[in-house]
Motif scaffolding. Structure first.
Motif, PDB file in Angstrom:
ATOM      1  N   ASN A  60     -11.008 132.501  82.807  1.00  0.00           N
ATOM      2  CA  ASN A  60      -9.765 131.899  83.304  1.00  0.00           C
ATOM      3  C   ASN A  60      -8.889 133.000  83.910  1.00  0.00           C
ATOM      4  O   ASN A  60      -8.552 133.968  83.235  1.00  0.00           O
ATOM      5  CB  ASN A  60      -9.036 131.228  82.133  1.00  0.00           C
ATOM      6  CG  ASN A  60      -7.763 130.547  82.552  1.00  0.00           C
ATOM      7  OD1 ASN A  60      -7.254 130.729  83.662  1.00  0.00           O
ATOM      8  ND2 ASN A  60      -7.226 129.753  81.653  1.00  0.00           N
ATOM      9  N   PRO A  61      -8.495 132.874  85.189  1.00  0.00           N
ATOM     10  CA  PRO A  61      -7.689 133.933  85.817  1.00  0.00           C
ATOM     11  C   PRO A  61      -6.327 134.131  85.173  1.00  0.00           C
ATOM     12  O   PRO A  61      -5.672 135.148  85.387  1.00  0.00           O
ATOM     13  CB  PRO A  61      -7.535 133.463  87.270  1.00  0.00           C
ATOM     14  CG  PRO A  61      -8.032 132.082  87.326  1.00  0.00           C
ATOM     15  CD  PRO A  61      -8.830 131.798  86.096  1.00  0.00           C
ATOM     16  N   ARG A  62      -5.881 133.181  84.345  1.00  0.00           N
ATOM     17  CA  ARG A  62      -4.589 133.333  83.677  1.00  0.00           C
ATOM     18  C   ARG A  62      -4.681 134.208  82.430  1.00  0.00           C
ATOM     19  O   ARG A  62      -3.675 134.587  81.863  1.00  0.00           O
ATOM     20  CB  ARG A  62      -4.044 131.961  83.280  1.00  0.00           C
ATOM     21  CG  ARG A  62      -3.711 131.093  84.461  1.00  0.00           C
ATOM     22  CD  ARG A  62      -3.241 129.744  84.015  1.00  0.00           C
ATOM     23  NE  ARG A  62      -2.974 128.891  85.157  1.00  0.00           N
ATOM     24  CZ  ARG A  62      -2.837 127.587  85.089  1.00  0.00           C
ATOM     25  NH1 ARG A  62      -2.945 126.987  83.931  1.00  0.00           N
ATOM     26  NH2 ARG A  62      -2.587 126.899  86.168  1.00  0.00           N
ATOM     27  N   GLU A  63      -5.896 134.475  81.972  1.00  0.00           N
ATOM     28  CA  GLU A  63      -6.078 135.313  80.779  1.00  0.00           C
ATOM     29  C   GLU A  63      -5.728 136.760  81.095  1.00  0.00           C
ATOM     30  O   GLU A  63      -5.833 137.205  82.231  1.00  0.00           O
ATOM     31  CB  GLU A  63      -7.525 135.245  80.284  1.00  0.00           C
ATOM     32  CG  GLU A  63      -7.813 134.095  79.375  1.00  0.00           C
ATOM     33  CD  GLU A  63      -7.041 134.131  78.069  1.00  0.00           C
ATOM     34  OE1 GLU A  63      -6.919 135.205  77.458  1.00  0.00           O
ATOM     35  OE2 GLU A  63      -6.554 133.076  77.670  1.00  0.00           O
ATOM     36  N   LEU A 101       0.906 137.985  92.778  1.00  0.00           N
ATOM     37  CA  LEU A 101       2.022 138.140  91.838  1.00  0.00           C
ATOM     38  C   LEU A 101       2.937 136.926  91.893  1.00  0.00           C
ATOM     39  O   LEU A 101       3.392 136.440  90.850  1.00  0.00           O
ATOM     40  CB  LEU A 101       2.812 139.415  92.151  1.00  0.00           C
ATOM     41  CG  LEU A 101       4.020 139.688  91.251  1.00  0.00           C
ATOM     42  CD1 LEU A 101       3.596 139.852  89.794  1.00  0.00           C
ATOM     43  CD2 LEU A 101       4.769 140.935  91.727  1.00  0.00           C
ATOM     44  N   GLU A 102       3.202 136.418  93.089  1.00  0.00           N
ATOM     45  CA  GLU A 102       4.060 135.240  93.208  1.00  0.00           C
ATOM     46  C   GLU A 102       3.423 134.022  92.548  1.00  0.00           C
ATOM     47  O   GLU A 102       4.095 133.252  91.878  1.00  0.00           O
ATOM     48  CB  GLU A 102       4.375 134.956  94.679  1.00  0.00           C
ATOM     49  CG  GLU A 102       5.327 135.976  95.271  1.00  0.00           C
ATOM     50  CD  GLU A 102       5.783 135.622  96.674  1.00  0.00           C
ATOM     51  OE1 GLU A 102       5.420 134.538  97.184  1.00  0.00           O
ATOM     52  OE2 GLU A 102       6.523 136.433  97.260  1.00  0.00           O
ATOM     53  N   GLU A 120       3.067 130.429  87.745  1.00  0.00           N
ATOM     54  CA  GLU A 120       2.287 129.914  86.619  1.00  0.00           C
ATOM     55  C   GLU A 120       2.906 130.337  85.293  1.00  0.00           C
ATOM     56  O   GLU A 120       2.932 129.568  84.341  1.00  0.00           O
ATOM     57  CB  GLU A 120       0.845 130.408  86.708  1.00  0.00           C
ATOM     58  CG  GLU A 120       0.070 129.773  87.834  1.00  0.00           C
ATOM     59  CD  GLU A 120      -1.329 130.330  87.969  1.00  0.00           C
ATOM     60  OE1 GLU A 120      -1.651 131.343  87.316  1.00  0.00           O
ATOM     61  OE2 GLU A 120      -2.113 129.751  88.745  1.00  0.00           O
ATOM     62  N   ARG A 121       3.426 131.565  85.241  1.00  0.00           N
ATOM     63  CA  ARG A 121       4.040 132.060  84.009  1.00  0.00           C
ATOM     64  C   ARG A 121       5.280 131.244  83.671  1.00  0.00           C
ATOM     65  O   ARG A 121       5.501 130.890  82.518  1.00  0.00           O
ATOM     66  CB  ARG A 121       4.396 133.534  84.146  1.00  0.00           C
ATOM     67  CG  ARG A 121       4.939 134.129  82.842  1.00  0.00           C
ATOM     68  CD  ARG A 121       5.306 135.561  82.994  1.00  0.00           C
ATOM     69  NE  ARG A 121       6.446 135.676  83.885  1.00  0.00           N
ATOM     70  CZ  ARG A 121       7.148 136.787  84.061  1.00  0.00           C
ATOM     71  NH1 ARG A 121       6.815 137.879  83.448  1.00  0.00           N
ATOM     72  NH2 ARG A 121       8.172 136.814  84.879  1.00  0.00           N
ATOM     73  N   GLN A 122       6.088 130.921  84.685  1.00  0.00           N
ATOM     74  CA  GLN A 122       7.288 130.124  84.446  1.00  0.00           C
ATOM     75  C   GLN A 122       6.917 128.744  83.923  1.00  0.00           C
ATOM     76  O   GLN A 122       7.548 128.234  82.990  1.00  0.00           O
ATOM     77  CB  GLN A 122       8.118 130.015  85.720  1.00  0.00           C
ATOM     78  CG  GLN A 122       8.827 131.313  86.074  1.00  0.00           C
ATOM     79  CD  GLN A 122       9.496 131.251  87.438  1.00  0.00           C
ATOM     80  OE1 GLN A 122       9.255 130.330  88.221  1.00  0.00           O
ATOM     81  NE2 GLN A 122      10.330 132.230  87.725  1.00  0.00           N
ATOM     82  N   ALA A 123       5.873 128.149  84.524  1.00  0.00           N
ATOM     83  CA  ALA A 123       5.428 126.831  84.069  1.00  0.00           C
ATOM     84  C   ALA A 123       4.902 126.906  82.639  1.00  0.00           C
ATOM     85  O   ALA A 123       5.180 126.030  81.813  1.00  0.00           O
ATOM     86  CB  ALA A 123       4.350 126.287  84.998  1.00  0.00           C
ATOM     87  N   LEU A 124       4.154 127.969  82.338  1.00  0.00           N
ATOM     88  CA  LEU A 124       3.615 128.147  80.990  1.00  0.00           C
ATOM     89  C   LEU A 124       4.728 128.378  79.978  1.00  0.00           C
ATOM     90  O   LEU A 124       4.711 127.831  78.880  1.00  0.00           O
ATOM     91  CB  LEU A 124       2.624 129.317  80.970  1.00  0.00           C
ATOM     92  CG  LEU A 124       1.883 129.554  79.661  1.00  0.00           C
ATOM     93  CD1 LEU A 124       1.045 128.342  79.279  1.00  0.00           C
ATOM     94  CD2 LEU A 124       1.002 130.786  79.763  1.00  0.00           C
TER      95      LEU A 124
END
Length: 201
Positions: A19-22, A133-134, A139-143
């Motif tokens: 997962n690219p979010r890891e 990065l954007e 994604e970080r804000q949503a998480l």
């Protein structure tokens, strides 16, 4: 070889890492160093840089550790100029082939105008935009919002009484009747008037 340094079943770890979010840490840096034959030099605030892989490779990847398990890439000063130029070429080709219709329709369609405005930065050869990065920040804000909602829901139980802001009517004392499994809303009943509300968290 890396399995002893990983928590849980190794195949689950590999699935999670796909997962690219890891995020990765020292174990992942060591594996990447061996795959790409590059050492990792990590800088920390008020500390000397450390070669955390120490494999003796000629090429080095430089990272800045900002705490909280977050690493940022470090580039030479000339990178931004070169990357901005290359990025503008790629996005100009993309824009001319894929987004051409959006350009033609921009006067009639507000959404297309927003699209043109958003991508105009990417077409400028003097301005580098870190797209990854954007995307990551979004994604970080949503998480973070999702985590906050889940944490909020964990504080409440069906039958609890609390105050809920109900639109422009202000706060009302309500009783929680149900909590949605996604953690984004709950069903509540106004204690005074016995009116039901779906409250967003």
């Amino acid at each position: 070889r890396f399995e002893p340094f990983v928590e849980g079943p190794f195949d689950h770890y590999l699935d999670r890492l796909a997962n690219p979010r890891e995020w990765g840490g020292h174990v992942e840096m060591t594996a990447l160093a061996e795959i790409f034959r590059r050492d990792f030099l990590v800088y920390k605030l008020d500390d000397v840089p450390q070669n955390v892989t120490s494999k003796g490779y000629k090429e080095i990847i430089q990272l800045f550790f900002s705490g909280g398990n977050h690493y940022d890439s470090i580039y030479l000063l000339g990178f931004r100029k070169d990357a901005a130029y290359c990025q503008s070429l790629v996005y100009n080709m993309l824009f001319n082939s894929v987004l051409k219709q959006a350009k033609e329709d921009s006067g009639r369609d507000r959404k297309n105008q927003e699209l043109l405005t958003k991508y105009s930065k990417l077409l400028d050869p003097s301005q580098y935009v870190n797209v990854e990065l954007e995307v990551w920040r979004g994604e970080r804000q949503a998480l973070q919002l999702s985590d906050r909602n889940v944490a909020t829901v964990m504080q409440y139980r069906v039958g609890d009484h609390c105050e809920a802001q109900l639109g422009s009517t202000g706060y009302r004392k309500v009783s929680i009747l149900d909590i949605r499994s996604d953690g984004n809303s709950l069903l509540a009943s106004d204690l005074k008037w016995n009116i039901f509300y779906m409250c967003l968290l």
